[in-house]
Design a protein around this motif. Structure first.
Motif, PDB file in Angstrom:
ATOM      1  N   VAL A 196       0.845  -1.205   0.000  1.00 34.93           N
ATOM      2  CA  VAL A 196       0.000   0.000   0.000  1.00 34.93           C
ATOM      3  C   VAL A 196       0.875   1.249   0.000  1.00 34.93           C
ATOM      4  N   PHE A 197       1.886   1.295   0.873  1.00 33.65           N
ATOM      5  CA  PHE A 197       2.766   2.455   0.920  1.00 33.65           C
ATOM      6  C   PHE A 197       3.541   2.615  -0.384  1.00 33.65           C
ATOM      7  N   GLY A 198       3.921   1.500  -0.989  1.00 32.96           N
ATOM      8  CA  GLY A 198       4.597   1.568  -2.288  1.00 32.96           C
ATOM      9  C   GLY A 198       3.694   2.180  -3.342  1.00 32.96           C
ATOM     10  N   SER A 199       2.431   1.802  -3.322  1.00 37.94           N
ATOM     11  CA  SER A 199       1.467   2.362  -4.277  1.00 37.94           C
ATOM     12  C   SER A 199       1.302   3.855  -4.046  1.00 37.94           C
ATOM     13  N   ILE A 200       1.178   4.241  -2.782  1.00 38.27           N
ATOM     14  CA  ILE A 200       1.014   5.664  -2.464  1.00 38.27           C
ATOM     15  C   ILE A 200       2.243   6.445  -2.907  1.00 38.27           C
ATOM     16  N   THR A 201       3.426   5.934  -2.590  1.00 34.45           N
ATOM     17  CA  THR A 201       4.672   6.617  -2.954  1.00 34.45           C
ATOM     18  C   THR A 201       4.808   6.748  -4.460  1.00 34.45           C
ATOM     19  N   SER A 202       4.526   5.670  -5.176  1.00 35.10           N
ATOM     20  CA  SER A 202       4.651   5.756  -6.635  1.00 35.10           C
ATOM     21  C   SER A 202       3.612   6.712  -7.200  1.00 35.10           C
ATOM     22  N   GLY A 203       2.420   6.759  -6.608  1.00 33.91           N
ATOM     23  CA  GLY A 203       1.395   7.700  -7.061  1.00 33.91           C
ATOM     24  C   GLY A 203       1.831   9.139  -6.847  1.00 33.91           C
ATOM     25  N   ILE A 204       2.411   9.422  -5.672  1.00 30.57           N
ATOM     26  CA  ILE A 204       2.882  10.779  -5.384  1.00 30.57           C
ATOM     27  C   ILE A 204       4.020  11.145  -6.329  1.00 30.57           C
ATOM     28  N   THR A 205       4.958  10.234  -6.537  1.00 30.43           N
ATOM     29  CA  THR A 205       6.072  10.485  -7.447  1.00 30.43           C
ATOM     30  C   THR A 205       5.559  10.769  -8.857  1.00 30.43           C
ATOM     31  N   SER A 206       4.583   9.999  -9.267  1.00 26.17           N
ATOM     32  CA  SER A 206       3.997  10.201 -10.598  1.00 26.17           C
ATOM     33  C   SER A 206       3.347  11.576 -10.703  1.00 26.17           C
ATOM     34  N   LYS A 207       2.620  11.982  -9.660  1.00 27.38           N
ATOM     35  CA  LYS A 207       1.962  13.296  -9.671  1.00 27.38           C
ATOM     36  C   LYS A 207       2.991  14.419  -9.708  1.00 27.38           C
ATOM     37  N   PHE A 208       4.080  14.294  -8.912  1.00 23.15           N
ATOM     38  CA  PHE A 208       5.127  15.311  -8.941  1.00 23.15           C
ATOM     39  C   PHE A 208       5.774  15.386 -10.322  1.00 23.15           C
ATOM     40  N   SER A 209       6.000  14.231 -10.924  1.00 20.84           N
ATOM     41  CA  SER A 209       6.597  14.202 -12.261  1.00 20.84           C
ATOM     42  C   SER A 209       5.674  14.878 -13.265  1.00 20.84           C
ATOM     43  N   GLN A 210       4.366  14.587 -13.183  1.00 18.58           N
ATOM     44  CA  GLN A 210       3.406  15.224 -14.090  1.00 18.58           C
ATOM     45  C   GLN A 210       3.364  16.726 -13.850  1.00 18.58           C
ATOM     46  N   MET A 211       3.406  17.100 -12.567  1.00 17.46           N
ATOM     47  CA  MET A 211       3.358  18.521 -12.234  1.00 17.46           C
ATOM     48  C   MET A 211       4.605  19.246 -12.744  1.00 17.46           C
ATOM     49  N   LYS A 212       5.767  18.612 -12.611  1.00 19.21           N
ATOM     50  CA  LYS A 212       7.023  19.220 -13.055  1.00 19.21           C
ATOM     51  C   LYS A 212       7.017  19.429 -14.571  1.00 19.21           C
ATOM     52  N   ASN A 213       6.438  18.509 -15.294  1.00 16.77           N
ATOM     53  CA  ASN A 213       6.408  18.588 -16.749  1.00 16.77           C
ATOM     54  C   ASN A 213       5.203  19.374 -17.264  1.00 16.77           C
ATOM     55  N   SER A 214       4.378  19.894 -16.384  1.00 14.03           N
ATOM     56  CA  SER A 214       3.178  20.612 -16.819  1.00 14.03           C
ATOM     57  C   SER A 214       3.538  22.004 -17.338  1.00 14.03           C
ATOM     58  N   GLU A 215       2.618  22.562 -18.089  1.00 13.31           N
ATOM     59  CA  GLU A 215       2.791  23.886 -18.674  1.00 13.31           C
ATOM     60  C   GLU A 215       2.870  24.946 -17.572  1.00 13.31           C
ATOM     61  N   SER A 216       2.072  24.804 -16.513  1.00 13.23           N
ATOM     62  CA  SER A 216       2.066  25.774 -15.412  1.00 13.23           C
ATOM     63  C   SER A 216       3.436  25.838 -14.743  1.00 13.23           C
ATOM     64  N   MET A 217       4.055  24.678 -14.491  1.00 10.78           N
ATOM     65  CA  MET A 217       5.360  24.644 -13.829  1.00 10.78           C
ATOM     66  C   MET A 217       6.425  25.260 -14.716  1.00 10.78           C
ATOM     67  N   ARG A 218       6.367  24.990 -16.016  1.00 12.05           N
ATOM     68  CA  ARG A 218       7.343  25.586 -16.936  1.00 12.05           C
ATOM     69  C   ARG A 218       7.195  27.100 -16.938  1.00 12.05           C
ATOM     70  N   SER A 219       5.970  27.564 -16.853  1.00  8.51           N
ATOM     71  CA  SER A 219       5.715  28.995 -16.833  1.00  8.51           C
ATOM     72  C   SER A 219       6.289  29.610 -15.546  1.00  8.51           C
ATOM     73  N   ILE A 220       6.100  28.925 -14.399  1.00  7.38           N
ATOM     74  CA  ILE A 220       6.651  29.413 -13.124  1.00  7.38           C
ATOM     75  C   ILE A 220       8.175  29.426 -13.181  1.00  7.38           C
ATOM     76  N   GLU A 221       8.781  28.358 -13.722  1.00  9.67           N
ATOM     77  CA  GLU A 221      10.242  28.304 -13.842  1.00  9.67           C
ATOM     78  C   GLU A 221      10.764  29.449 -14.706  1.00  9.67           C
ATOM     79  N   ALA A 222      10.075  29.717 -15.804  1.00  7.30           N
ATOM     80  CA  ALA A 222      10.497  30.807 -16.704  1.00  7.30           C
ATOM     81  C   ALA A 222      10.370  32.148 -16.001  1.00  7.30           C
TER      82      ALA A 222
END
Length: 188
Positions: A117-143
């Motif tokens: 269960v914890f592995g699933s939660i961790t991988s889900g959070i990691t996946s969400k952070f990865s999606q967020m990092k690659n999102s258009e909003s994050m690129r705009s904030i970085e710029a």
């Protein structure tokens, strides 16, 4: 002493003893006075012999216990070692018990499920952070942060007339020759 013996006859320990006591009391009541005296004398002699045997056994036991203690001391067996051995044996017996093995199995299964269960939660959070990092909003904030940094760096460079980095300018302003605090600049 007669009252003491009668008290024992009237307080049986179990139903079987109760029946036996009743029979003994009935037999004893049927005896003549001389026979009662004779029985009491026999019982008193037997009691004295039994008590003497008990005392002899206690003396022998105490002697054997001292001898065993001496042998243990010579062998280096201490009370602590005996206690440790007893505890280790108890733990071994516990581990070998059916109940412990079932409990251990349940705990192992529960641990595996929890880890899953914890592995699933961790991988889900990691996946969400990865999606967020690659999102258009994050690129705009970085710029935006990058351009703000460049603007501050440019203004610091143009103000001092020399090319240096922002952290270097901060160090320079905090040095003894530079400005130490905002109030220093107001008084100068």
């Amino acid at each position: 002493m007669e009252d003491h013996n009668n008290a024992h006859l009237s307080e049986p320990a179990s139903p079987a003893a109760s029946v036996a006591s009743a029979e003994i009391a009935a037999e004893f009541a049927a005896l003549t006075v001389e026979e009662k005296e004779q029985r009491r004398a026999e019982w008193s002699q037997e009691l004295a012999r039994v008590e003497e045997e008990i005392n002899t056994l206690r003396t022998v036991l105490a002697s054997k216990t001292r001898h065993a203690s001496d042998l243990k001391r010579k062998l280096g067996i201490t009370v602590w070692k005996e206690l440790t051995d007893d505890v280790n044996q108890g733990v071994k017996n516990l581990k070998e018990s059916h109940v412990f093995q079932r409990t251990e199995s349940v705990l192992k299964t529960t641990g595996e499920k929890t880890a899953s269960v914890f592995g699933s939660i961790t991988s889900g959070i990691t996946s969400k952070f990865s999606q967020m990092k690659n999102s258009e909003s994050m690129r705009s904030i970085e710029a935006s942060v990058g351009s703000a940094y460049e603007n501050v760096k440019t203004k610091v460079t143009s103000r001092s007339g020399s090319v240096s980095s922002f952290p270097d300018d901060l160090d320079e302003n905090n040095s003894p020759s530079g400005l130490n605090s905002p109030t220093d600049s107001l008084t100068k």
